[in-house]
Design an enzyme around this catalytic site. Sequence first.
Site, PDB file in Angstrom:
ATOM      1  N   ASP A 277      16.132  12.507  25.363  1.00  0.00           N
ATOM      2  CA  ASP A 277      17.450  12.579  25.647  1.00  0.00           C
ATOM      3  C   ASP A 277      17.884  14.015  25.911  1.00  0.00           C
ATOM      4  O   ASP A 277      16.816  15.101  25.793  1.00  0.00           O
ATOM      5  CB  ASP A 277      18.380  12.122  24.562  1.00  0.00           C
ATOM      6  CG  ASP A 277      18.257  12.940  23.270  1.00  0.00           C
ATOM      7  OD1 ASP A 277      17.142  13.625  23.245  1.00  0.00           O
ATOM      8  OD2 ASP A 277      19.320  13.101  22.318  1.00  0.00           O
ATOM      9  N   ASP A 279      18.535  16.878  24.337  1.00  0.00           N
ATOM     10  CA  ASP A 279      18.106  17.825  23.608  1.00  0.00           C
ATOM     11  C   ASP A 279      16.690  17.508  23.049  1.00  0.00           C
ATOM     12  O   ASP A 279      15.963  18.245  22.086  1.00  0.00           O
ATOM     13  CB  ASP A 279      18.861  18.270  22.406  1.00  0.00           C
ATOM     14  CG  ASP A 279      19.252  17.158  21.323  1.00  0.00           C
ATOM     15  OD1 ASP A 279      19.306  15.958  21.888  1.00  0.00           O
ATOM     16  OD2 ASP A 279      19.612  17.381  20.208  1.00  0.00           O
ATOM     17  N   ARG A 282      15.769  12.225  20.809  1.00  0.00           N
ATOM     18  CA  ARG A 282      15.470  10.866  20.940  1.00  0.00           C
ATOM     19  C   ARG A 282      14.476  10.262  21.911  1.00  0.00           C
ATOM     20  O   ARG A 282      13.898  11.182  22.407  1.00  0.00           O
ATOM     21  CB  ARG A 282      16.988  10.264  21.495  1.00  0.00           C
ATOM     22  CG  ARG A 282      18.068  10.289  20.652  1.00  0.00           C
ATOM     23  CD  ARG A 282      19.276   9.702  21.237  1.00  0.00           C
ATOM     24  NE  ARG A 282      20.607   9.922  20.786  1.00  0.00           N
ATOM     25  CZ  ARG A 282      21.547   9.218  20.581  1.00  0.00           C
ATOM     26  NH1 ARG A 282      21.599   8.214  21.462  1.00  0.00           N
ATOM     27  NH2 ARG A 282      22.619   9.615  19.681  1.00  0.00           N
ATOM     28  N   THR A 344      24.589   7.173   8.810  1.00  0.00           N
ATOM     29  CA  THR A 344      24.205   7.563  10.410  1.00  0.00           C
ATOM     30  C   THR A 344      24.127   9.217  10.358  1.00  0.00           C
ATOM     31  O   THR A 344      25.027   9.650   9.858  1.00  0.00           O
ATOM     32  CB  THR A 344      25.127   7.214  11.289  1.00  0.00           C
ATOM     33  OG1 THR A 344      25.054   5.473  11.233  1.00  0.00           O
ATOM     34  CG2 THR A 344      24.905   7.492  12.795  1.00  0.00           C
TER      35      THR A 344
HETATM   36  C1  VG1 Z   1      24.951   8.968  17.202  1.00  0.00           C
HETATM   37  C2  VG1 Z   1      24.290   7.797  16.845  1.00  0.00           C
HETATM   38  C3  VG1 Z   1      23.338   8.513  15.535  1.00  0.00           C
HETATM   39  C4  VG1 Z   1      22.808   9.944  16.100  1.00  0.00           C
HETATM   40  C5  VG1 Z   1      23.832  10.822  16.478  1.00  0.00           C
HETATM   41  C6  VG1 Z   1      23.205  12.160  17.120  1.00  0.00           C
HETATM   42  O1  VG1 Z   1      26.052   9.267  16.313  1.00  0.00           O
HETATM   43  O2  VG1 Z   1      24.873   6.624  16.589  1.00  0.00           O
HETATM   44  O3  VG1 Z   1      22.423   7.565  14.927  1.00  0.00           O
HETATM   45  O4  VG1 Z   1      22.500  10.506  14.766  1.00  0.00           O
HETATM   46  O5  VG1 Z   1      24.443  10.109  17.688  1.00  0.00           O
HETATM   47  O6  VG1 Z   1      22.138  11.902  17.865  1.00  0.00           O
HETATM   48  P1  VG1 Z   1      27.598   8.570  16.618  1.00  0.00           P
HETATM   49  O7  VG1 Z   1      28.128   9.264  15.422  1.00  0.00           O
HETATM   50  O8  VG1 Z   1      28.266   8.772  17.679  1.00  0.00           O
HETATM   51  O9  VG1 Z   1      27.475   6.941  16.400  1.00  0.00           O
HETATM   52  V1  VG1 Z   1      21.822  12.969  19.156  1.00  0.00           V
HETATM   53  O10 VG1 Z   1      20.391  12.703  19.747  1.00  0.00           O
HETATM   54  O11 VG1 Z   1      23.405  12.696  20.245  1.00  0.00           O
HETATM   55  O12 VG1 Z   1      22.076  14.577  18.551  1.00  0.00           O
HETATM   56 CO    CO Z   2      19.732  14.307  20.788  1.00  0.00          CO
END
Ligand code: VG1
Ligand code: CO
Length: 542
Positions: A277, A279, A282, A344
């Site tokens: 992704d 940064d 993922r 989460t």
């Molecule tokens: C989402 C995901 C969560 C993850 C977060 C940050 O959060 O569901 O599992 O840790 O993004 O990922 P939310 O609150 O939108 O469900 V990243 O790679 O965007 O920093």
């Molecule tokens: Co990310």
Amino acid sequence: MTTIHISTTPFAGQKPGTSGLRKKTREFMQPGFLENFAQSIFNAIEGAEGKTFVVGGDGRFFNAEAIQSILKMAAANGASKVLVGQNGLLSTPAASHLIRKYGADGGFILSASHNPGGIDEDFGLKFNAANGGPAPESLTAKMLAESEAISEYVLSDAADIDLSVLGETHLDAMQVQIIDPVSDYAALMQSLFDFNAIREMFAGGFRMRFDAMHAVTGPYATKIFEEILGATKGTVINGVPLVDFGKGHPDPNPVWAKELMAEMLGADAPDFGAASDGDGDRNLIVGPGQYVSPSDSLAVLAANAHLAPGYKDGIAGIARSMPTSAASDRVAEKLGIESHETPTGWKFFGNLLDAGRVTICGEESAGTGSDHVREKDGLWAVLLWLNILAVRKESVAAIMQDHWQIYGRDYYSRHDYEALPIEIAQGVMSRLEASFADLPGTQVAGLTVASADSFAYNDPVDGSTSANQGLRIFFEGGARAVLRLSGTGTVGATLRVYLQNYEAGDGDLSQDPQEALKPVIAAAHQLAGLEKLGRDGPDVCT
Ligand code: VG1
Ligand code: CO
């Protein structure tokens, strides 16, 4: 060179979400917005005097400008040293590694991760603590409190630093070291995985496609896969980071990584496909004709981690976020190790990792990682898969079949309803929660509700409690539906509906997940009154 004191007033809405503060880029670019938040961070950590920080981001629009502001503020706040990725680039896991490796007091990561980038898209800033991990809730609460009371921020009037030149320079009295963003990280990966075995596999004709989605992993993936491991040139696609990610959505799931999925599900697909992704924390894993759901990937990685040198002595435990499927719990049970269910967001894994109680962690949203850093790590997951493939010499599909036969299969899907009016989304959640007392025993869409609750987490390490982390409905026979509101969106509310159903190892393991989940999807819709959302269906199904 003088320190300038700027009077300011609080901006509403500087509450960090699941992973830092995310807003529309233009909101972040308003005079003082970024500065207020950065100063609130310095205040929340009781000042920057004499401290060392790591600074970098995913290269999205406003990354470079924001870094210059943070450097000038760090200098004015008395920081002694800042390590910055060349051209302002650092993946989130690489930043986490640098904080740990160089004993920094924390790090500023400029990213809105999987959210799109550009002047009309999203920007974000998160602060990681000295353990390399995202600020825990105790610290994000302090940041918010500081942001609500702020009256002044300070910055140096020094000129911008040229971030393209490697080496050491100064900003007033603060030392600034511009470092290669990839080399320390690549060395860490080399210390964990059997690079020789992977190199041999590539030399033997193994073909891979990695989609960097024009985000931060491009330079990392090109260096590691093509240069160090000898994968064919062109293995990495969309490998040049762009400020708007080529107008794409840098979220590695089957919906947004269309190009990769089409190739992997088509004729003459490579042996292995992956993506990361914005940064770089993922990962998406796909074999020829075989998508691997993130929850399953976590379970397979945990079950096979001992095949990689870094984990040859086994793993201490596994943690997963609550909405993630139970597949990894089954692995932990078989291995006789601890398993944990956390809210989460990666920040909840930090204490368990620091205490040595778990080695591998993961989330259904395509995040997996281990105790080598304190963030999820996209390329780490891809390399562990490659290491497993190199040792087992089987296809991705064969490994999945084998896994499901041993453990059974947790059919899984997440349905997202994006950019909903906030009151409507909150209405659905509060009505559902209000119905919970009477729910057990209710029959719906052919299923019977066994229990329902609002998930609260008690951290076994520091004793803190985090309540209201998602609504769970358990059905007799093992199915589960979870509903929660996203904490990373920037427009309205996003409702996530997480669905799972278990099939034992001697059952039908080759169903389409959406088919296998039909009863629990129907039950969740009825119980939560999802017709009130006024949508024909979810915006994204993963
Ligand atoms: C989402 C995901 C969560 C993850 C977060 C940050 O959060 O569901 O599992 O840790 O993004 O990922 P939310 O609150 O939108 O469900 V990243 O790679 O965007 O920093
Ligand atoms: Co990310």
